[in-house]
Design a protein around this motif. Structure first.
Motif: not given
Length: 629
Positions: A354-358, A360-364, A382-386, A391-399
């Protein structure tokens, strides 16, 4: 002996070449996604370039007389796949002309490149490949002679000839997850089935040994009545996952099965009953079971720890994700997406996705101008740090971290590392390949950018892939390919204003100014006044001597900037267009101080500021931004 025969193994036309020995089609050295029967059909057409190849001739060369096959469908599908790979059009063909009810003709010039002799009279190799003149118009049976002399042999040719007619168990290297059916009594649960599909694709994308077709490519088959082998051929995959979802209250039943694509053969099936809170573990179990069936193992780097998630949080996450992936260009949808992700986090603060998705919305939202750039940046960080802390294995977050690093921070090295990390975690996640292709184009790494385009072509057939291809060619200043890519995208959606804009850039870069102006005007009209398209129109108008109209656009920008946001970078491009270079550098400096989001995307590629590049102030600015010179 075959080793001493000079046989044409490469057939070249425009920027393409077909390697008959390897069975590969390449564009500027990059292998394209085309194999099997379409490659065979293309080889036959190229060998008869300029001449009609009848349907009967194709049938006799591709299928034995006693083989039962839906010839019409297979041939039509093969021609369609070839045209897609070449960027060709049936209505306005550049390469393959259809002669109704008769056959096909390859209409572009083709040259043969002779393979070097492996052993001549002295046993020496010929030092260079020999380019020979185009061959005589017809050579009956030449395909058979070529594959034999190239070392493939008649036995291999027979196998190739029957590869679509006779199926055999083959390794599974590519897969597509079809939209899961919603079998719940409540039609409102459709979002849940779609969200499950999306998340299962994301989980499977972590399997390095698999090519997983993107969500945008498979969603067009939602509710389809097509046969699975046909879908598999269209998506160019070895296997398909299909299934259904039934939800009742807080219980969910998921049925999934894996089928070998060419034969529609069942390889595995399972039914899972879970609480909604265990849905992440369920998805991980399904992905792991499929991985075992295709003999692909999750590397330690690609494994994530699925945890129990609050059912309400998962529901909100699915709704937010669907709003984002379906309508990320619409301000209202981005706001709804953000609200759902925030609701998800409120209900389960430990839900990393949910943090990774959030984020994305801020960027766009920053890209769309809904939020101030600095506010959106801080919130996304802040959302990506959380997300990564959980879970540091989420590819979407690193993208997303990669995008933040180069668009907002101008930190090119960190962006490179984050994109590579995202690909290592989720090799088939199409979004990271799209973002990395644009990034590589902007920093001038052409070969790598084109390799990413090839990977995207294998994963995604949707509009986002089309936009990425156009943006990549824009970044590379490759105007012929930009024209081709944008034209192809507009065949899918004639009202896509962005593709009209990039087509205009392609035309202007190629010196076709009147065509460029027409496309810019369409882009302005369809986008309801997009600033980028308007600034591009001003530049093209000056180039044909209509400077007064460009100055009017400049005055409109200056007037609007007093009450609304107008990009300082775009102001600089219009000043440059009308020849006021000092004011152009003044606004480029403002754009630098503001860290304008347009700077990294346009500073090296934008033809509107080409007249500034010889000024000593320009390379100094590029150096300060950190872009490679």
């Amino acid at each position: 002996m075959c080793a001493t025969a000079s046989v044409a193994r490469l057939l070249r036309f425009d920027s393409f070449e077909l390697d008959l020995h390897a069975g590969e089609l390449r564009k500027r050295g990059v292998k394209l996604r085309l194999q099997g029967q379409p490659i065979q059909v293309l080889a036959i057409l190229l060998q008869s370039a300029g001449n009609l190849v009848t349907r009967e001739e194709l049938r006799s060369q591709l299928w034995a007389a006693d083989t039962f096959v839906d010839f019409d469908h297979s041939l039509h599908n093969s021609i369609g796949r070839i045209r897609e790979a070449l960027g060709d059009s049936a209505g306005i063909p550049r390469y393959i002309e259809t002669l109704p009810r008769r056959g096909y003709r390859f209409i572009a010039p083709v040259e043969e490149v002779q393979a070097p002799r492996i052993g001549g009279e002295n046993g020496n190799k010929t030092p260079e490949a020999l380019v020979v003149a185009p061959r005589p118009k017809r050579r009956t049976g030449l395909i058979l002679a070529l594959v034999s002399c190239c070392g493939i042999g008649l036995a291999s040719w027979a196998t190739w000839q029957h590869s679509y007619a006779k199926s055999s168990v083959a390794p599974i290297r590519s897969i597509a997850v079809l939209p899961l059916q919603n079998l719940s009594a409540d039609a409102a649960q459709e979002y849940f089935a779609d969200g499950m599909t999306d998340n299962l694709i994301t989980d499977l994308a972590k399997i390095g040994a698999l090519r997983v077709t993107s969500r945008t490519s498979v969603m067009r088959y939602k509710g389809t009545k097509k046969a699975l082998p046909e879908i598999a051929r269209e998506l160019n995959v070895d296997a398909i996952v299909e299934g259904s979802v039934i939800r009742s209250g807080q219980r969910v039943r998921v049925t999934a099965q894996l089928l070998q694509a060419p034969t529609d053969r069942h390889l595995w099936a399972e039914t899972y009953d879970r609480d909604v809170g265990d849905i992440l573990r369920l998805q991980a179990e399904v992905a792991d079971a499929i991985a075992q069936q295709v003999r692909a193992q999750l590397a330690p780097l690609q494994q994530s720890q699925a945890h129990t998630v609050n059912p309400g949080a998962y529901d909100a996450y699915l709704r937010g994700r669907l709003y984002f992936v379906n309508e990320y260009t619409k301000p209202d949808s981005l706001k709804k997406s953000r609200a759902y992700f925030e609701e998800s986090i409120q209900k389960d603060p430990g839900f990393a996705l949910a943090y990774a998705g959030l984020a994305d919305t801020y960027v766009y939202m920053a890209f769309a101008g809904i939020l101030p750039k600095d506010q959106a940046y801080r919130s996304a960080k802040d959302a990506l740090a959380k997300a990564t802390a959980l879970d540091d294995s989420i590819g979407e977050a690193h993208d997303t971290l990669g995008v933040l690093s180069y668009v907002f921070d101008w930190d090119w090295d960190t962006a490179d590392r984050e994109f590579n990390r995202a690909i290592a975690l989720a090799p088939s996640y199409s979004c990271v390949h799209e973002d990395r292709a644009i990034f590589l184009a902007l920093i001038g790494r052409r070969a790598e950018a084109l390799t990413e385009i090839t990977k995207i072509d294998q994963l995604d057939f949707g509009s986002s892939a089309a936009h990425t291809e156009s943006m990549t060619y824009y970044g590379l200043r490759d105007y012929p390919d930009l024209i081709e890519a944008s034209t192809r995208a507009l065949l899918l959606d004639p009202k896509d204003w962005y593709q009209h804009y990039t087509l205009g850039v392609g035309y202007e870069g190629a010196g076709k100014l009147l065509e460029a102006i027409s496309e810019y005007q369409k882009a302005v009209e369809l986008s309801d006044g997009d600033q980028d398209s308007t600034a591009a129109l001003a530049h093209a108008l000056v180039a044909i001597g209509r400077k007064a109209e460009a100055e009017k656009i400049l005055h409109d920008f200056e007037r609007k900037s007093k009450s609304a946001h107008v990009s300082t970078y775009l102001m600089a491009t219009v000043f440059a267009s009308v020849g006021d270079n000092d004011r152009a550098f003044e606004f480029l400096e403002k754009a630098y101080q503001e860290r304008s989001l347009d700077m990294p995307l346009g500073l090296k590629a934008d033809l509107r500021i080409d007249n500034l590049r010889s000024d000593p102030r320009f390379p100094a600015l590029v150096q300060r931004v950190g872009l490679p010179q």
